[in-house]
Design a protein around this motif. Sequence first.
Motif, PDB file in Angstrom:
ATOM      1  N   LEU A 110       0.841  -1.201   0.000  1.00 22.10           N
ATOM      2  CA  LEU A 110       0.000   0.000   0.000  1.00 22.10           C
ATOM      3  C   LEU A 110       0.875   1.250   0.000  1.00 22.10           C
ATOM      4  O   LEU A 110       0.540   2.258  -0.620  1.00 22.10           O
ATOM      5  N   ALA A 111       2.024   1.166   0.685  1.00 19.11           N
ATOM      6  CA  ALA A 111       2.909   2.317   0.796  1.00 19.11           C
ATOM      7  C   ALA A 111       3.604   2.656  -0.521  1.00 19.11           C
ATOM      8  O   ALA A 111       4.135   3.758  -0.676  1.00 19.11           O
ATOM      9  N   HIS A 112       3.591   1.709  -1.479  1.00 19.86           N
ATOM     10  CA  HIS A 112       4.252   1.937  -2.769  1.00 19.86           C
ATOM     11  C   HIS A 112       3.266   2.185  -3.914  1.00 19.86           C
ATOM     12  O   HIS A 112       3.655   2.730  -4.948  1.00 19.86           O
ATOM     13  N   GLY A 113       2.027   1.737  -3.766  1.00 24.40           N
ATOM     14  CA  GLY A 113       1.047   1.964  -4.821  1.00 24.40           C
ATOM     15  C   GLY A 113       0.725   0.730  -5.643  1.00 24.40           C
ATOM     16  O   GLY A 113       1.431  -0.286  -5.580  1.00 24.40           O
ATOM     17  N   PRO A 114      -0.346   0.798  -6.448  1.00 24.04           N
ATOM     18  CA  PRO A 114      -0.835  -0.372  -7.191  1.00 24.04           C
ATOM     19  C   PRO A 114       0.171  -0.968  -8.166  1.00 24.04           C
ATOM     20  O   PRO A 114       0.251  -2.183  -8.305  1.00 24.04           O
ATOM     21  N   LYS A 115       0.936  -0.139  -8.874  1.00 23.98           N
ATOM     22  CA  LYS A 115       1.883  -0.691  -9.847  1.00 23.98           C
ATOM     23  C   LYS A 115       2.946  -1.525  -9.145  1.00 23.98           C
ATOM     24  O   LYS A 115       3.323  -2.604  -9.639  1.00 23.98           O
ATOM     25  N   PHE A 116       3.448  -1.031  -8.015  1.00 29.31           N
ATOM     26  CA  PHE A 116       4.438  -1.788  -7.262  1.00 29.31           C
ATOM     27  C   PHE A 116       3.850  -3.122  -6.827  1.00 29.31           C
ATOM     28  O   PHE A 116       4.520  -4.160  -6.913  1.00 29.31           O
ATOM     29  N   ASP A 117       2.616  -3.110  -6.357  1.00 29.39           N
ATOM     30  CA  ASP A 117       1.971  -4.335  -5.903  1.00 29.39           C
ATOM     31  C   ASP A 117       1.861  -5.337  -7.045  1.00 29.39           C
ATOM     32  O   ASP A 117       2.165  -6.523  -6.883  1.00 29.39           O
ATOM     33  N   THR A 118       1.447  -4.863  -8.209  1.00 27.67           N
ATOM     34  CA  THR A 118       1.318  -5.738  -9.373  1.00 27.67           C
ATOM     35  C   THR A 118       2.675  -6.283  -9.800  1.00 27.67           C
ATOM     36  O   THR A 118       2.822  -7.470 -10.116  1.00 27.67           O
ATOM     37  N   ASP A 119       3.689  -5.414  -9.805  1.00 29.29           N
ATOM     38  CA  ASP A 119       5.031  -5.848 -10.194  1.00 29.29           C
ATOM     39  C   ASP A 119       5.597  -6.868  -9.200  1.00 29.29           C
ATOM     40  O   ASP A 119       6.254  -7.837  -9.604  1.00 29.29           O
ATOM     41  N   LEU A 120       5.352  -6.653  -7.899  1.00 34.48           N
ATOM     42  CA  LEU A 120       5.824  -7.602  -6.895  1.00 34.48           C
ATOM     43  C   LEU A 120       5.183  -8.966  -7.111  1.00 34.48           C
ATOM     44  O   LEU A 120       5.872 -10.004  -7.058  1.00 34.48           O
ATOM     45  N   ARG A 121       3.896  -8.979  -7.354  1.00 31.64           N
ATOM     46  CA  ARG A 121       3.197 -10.240  -7.598  1.00 31.64           C
ATOM     47  C   ARG A 121       3.788 -10.957  -8.817  1.00 31.64           C
ATOM     48  O   ARG A 121       4.006 -12.174  -8.799  1.00 31.64           O
ATOM     49  N   SER A 122       4.092 -10.201  -9.856  1.00 29.72           N
ATOM     50  CA  SER A 122       4.662 -10.791 -11.070  1.00 29.72           C
ATOM     51  C   SER A 122       6.057 -11.350 -10.817  1.00 29.72           C
ATOM     52  O   SER A 122       6.407 -12.432 -11.304  1.00 29.72           O
ATOM     53  N   ARG A 123       6.863 -10.623 -10.018  1.00 30.85           N
ATOM     54  CA  ARG A 123       8.221 -11.089  -9.722  1.00 30.85           C
ATOM     55  C   ARG A 123       8.190 -12.380  -8.911  1.00 30.85           C
ATOM     56  O   ARG A 123       8.946 -13.316  -9.181  1.00 30.85           O
ATOM     57  N   ILE A 124       7.326 -12.434  -7.912  1.00 36.07           N
ATOM     58  CA  ILE A 124       7.229 -13.634  -7.084  1.00 36.07           C
ATOM     59  C   ILE A 124       6.761 -14.814  -7.930  1.00 36.07           C
ATOM     60  O   ILE A 124       7.305 -15.922  -7.841  1.00 36.07           O
ATOM     61  N   ALA A 125       5.766 -14.589  -8.783  1.00 35.34           N
ATOM     62  CA  ALA A 125       5.250 -15.661  -9.632  1.00 35.34           C
ATOM     63  C   ALA A 125       6.322 -16.170 -10.588  1.00 35.34           C
ATOM     64  O   ALA A 125       6.472 -17.384 -10.795  1.00 35.34           O
ATOM     65  N   ALA A 126       7.104 -15.248 -11.153  1.00 37.44           N
ATOM     66  CA  ALA A 126       8.139 -15.643 -12.111  1.00 37.44           C
ATOM     67  C   ALA A 126       9.231 -16.458 -11.443  1.00 37.44           C
ATOM     68  O   ALA A 126       9.737 -17.433 -12.012  1.00 37.44           O
ATOM     69  N   GLN A 127       9.620 -16.086 -10.222  1.00 38.62           N
ATOM     70  CA  GLN A 127      10.726 -16.753  -9.547  1.00 38.62           C
ATOM     71  C   GLN A 127      10.311 -18.034  -8.834  1.00 38.62           C
ATOM     72  O   GLN A 127      11.139 -18.922  -8.616  1.00 38.62           O
ATOM     73  N   SER A 128       9.035 -18.122  -8.472  1.00 40.54           N
ATOM     74  CA  SER A 128       8.583 -19.295  -7.723  1.00 40.54           C
ATOM     75  C   SER A 128       7.838 -20.300  -8.580  1.00 40.54           C
ATOM     76  O   SER A 128       7.606 -21.433  -8.158  1.00 40.54           O
ATOM     77  N   ALA A 129       7.427 -19.873  -9.789  1.00 42.90           N
ATOM     78  CA  ALA A 129       6.602 -20.708 -10.664  1.00 42.90           C
ATOM     79  C   ALA A 129       5.285 -21.103  -9.986  1.00 42.90           C
ATOM     80  O   ALA A 129       4.703 -22.150 -10.279  1.00 42.90           O
TER      81      ALA A 129
END
Length: 248
Positions: free
Chosen positions: A87-106
């Motif tokens: 929340l402290a970073h905003g919606p784009k950061f949240d979406t990007d974080l979700r994408s990074r975790i998904a990419a690295q964890s499969a």
Amino acid sequence: MAAETRGRTRIGVFVPFTNTNLEPDMMMLRPEGTSLHFARLGGYDADEIPDEGQMAQLGASDMEEPLRLIQGVRPDVVIYGCTSATLAHGPKFDTDLRSRIAAQSAAKTVTAAGALVHALKKLGAHRIGFASPYVPSLNDEAIAFLASEGFESVGRADVDGTLDNEGQGALLPEDVFELGKRADHPEADAVVLSCTDMRAVEVIAELEAELGKPVVTSNQAMMFQVMDIANLGPAPKGFGQLFERISA
């Protein structure tokens, strides 16, 4: 025969290292046949007030090692279990974080802030009452985050005083119940109780009966999205109108 406790889906959960309530909440909320595997996150100072600066540090902390370790259990779904960190970073950061975790964890991935948005959309809510144990400036950012996703906050409740990390987790369910009542507004379609370390899950049913509308909490919303995207069910009973949609 005892209920099946593992085998269907493995859920990895990242937990801020001072959080004492996310793990027991997830145990209550999980559907039968799933297993939960927790890993703790640092990146902030336990002795500082968890304001937007501290939570921004958590959100921006290096995830490489935590992700490497959680992959040891081969999770089907990974949860990032802190609402205020993104929340402290905003919606784009949240979406990007979700994408990074998904990419690295499969694995399929859920974030706490994103799960609130997902839940409110599933409920068809547009106007909300908002409450959390955060400092007021972080509540401002949370409300702005939700506004950018199309949700108008027509009611709001801040806690009295300033709570440290221990104080947020120490709020009793009856305190959370009263906080939720103060956040309500006649025009609100739902009430949001934000924070993975607040004991909100335990008062969902009682608060919904009192207010006559859905109550969405961070931990409930995360497990709801896990069940939704992983096609899990039935949902445990007694955790509000949101879970009833899975059972239906």
